[in-house]
Write a protein that holds these residues in place. Structure first.
Motif, PDB file in Angstrom:
ATOM      1  N   ARG A  22       0.836  -1.200   0.000  1.00 40.01           N
ATOM      2  CA  ARG A  22       0.000   0.000   0.000  1.00 40.01           C
ATOM      3  C   ARG A  22       0.872   1.252   0.000  1.00 40.01           C
ATOM      4  O   ARG A  22       1.785   1.387   0.797  1.00 40.01           O
ATOM      5  N   LYS A  23       0.551   2.156  -0.912  1.00 38.82           N
ATOM      6  CA  LYS A  23       1.275   3.418  -0.962  1.00 38.82           C
ATOM      7  C   LYS A  23       0.710   4.360   0.099  1.00 38.82           C
ATOM      8  O   LYS A  23      -0.493   4.396   0.320  1.00 38.82           O
ATOM      9  N   LEU A  28      -2.547  10.661   4.560  1.00 42.64           N
ATOM     10  CA  LEU A  28      -2.950   9.420   5.212  1.00 42.64           C
ATOM     11  C   LEU A  28      -2.214   9.230   6.531  1.00 42.64           C
ATOM     12  O   LEU A  28      -2.818   8.843   7.539  1.00 42.64           O
ATOM     13  N   ARG A  29      -0.920   9.500   6.534  1.00 40.85           N
ATOM     14  CA  ARG A  29      -0.151   9.381   7.784  1.00 40.85           C
ATOM     15  C   ARG A  29      -0.631  10.385   8.817  1.00 40.85           C
ATOM     16  O   ARG A  29      -0.727  10.063  10.011  1.00 40.85           O
ATOM     17  N   MET A  31      -3.661  11.682   9.070  1.00 34.59           N
ATOM     18  CA  MET A  31      -4.969  11.250   9.541  1.00 34.59           C
ATOM     19  C   MET A  31      -4.832  10.152  10.599  1.00 34.59           C
ATOM     20  O   MET A  31      -5.480  10.203  11.650  1.00 34.59           O
ATOM     21  N   HIS A  32      -3.980   9.171  10.353  1.00 36.87           N
ATOM     22  CA  HIS A  32      -3.805   8.090  11.317  1.00 36.87           C
ATOM     23  C   HIS A  32      -3.152   8.595  12.598  1.00 36.87           C
ATOM     24  O   HIS A  32      -3.493   8.134  13.695  1.00 36.87           O
ATOM     25  N   SER A  33      -2.249   9.532  12.498  1.00 38.54           N
ATOM     26  CA  SER A  33      -1.634  10.104  13.703  1.00 38.54           C
ATOM     27  C   SER A  33      -2.660  10.844  14.549  1.00 38.54           C
ATOM     28  O   SER A  33      -2.694  10.699  15.770  1.00 38.54           O
ATOM     29  N   ILE A  34      -3.503  11.628  13.907  1.00 39.81           N
ATOM     30  CA  ILE A  34      -4.543  12.356  14.633  1.00 39.81           C
ATOM     31  C   ILE A  34      -5.539  11.384  15.256  1.00 39.81           C
ATOM     32  O   ILE A  34      -5.993  11.587  16.390  1.00 39.81           O
TER      33      ILE A  34
END
Length: 54
Positions: A22-23, A28-29, A31-34
């Motif tokens: 998966r790219k 995206l990074r 969003m996942h951190s938040i």
């Protein structure tokens, strides 16, 4: 009622391995951190309120 207290998805969200196929990009990074920060803050607030009201 058992499904309401099933936190396995929350626990596995923090410890899953990255998919090499998966790219990823910055959005995206971020969003996942938040999401991780908000989950931790929510759990900390729930622990705080549980201790405060006991």
């Amino acid at each position: 009622m058992k499904g309401l207290f099933d936190f396995t998805e929350v626990a596995t969200y923090f410890f899953r391995k990255k998919d090499a196929n998966r790219k990823t990009n910055f959005n995206l990074r971020a969003m996942h951190s938040i999401n991780k920060i908000s989950i931790l803050m929510f759990l900390a607030a729930m622990i705080y309120f549980a201790i405060k009201h006991w």
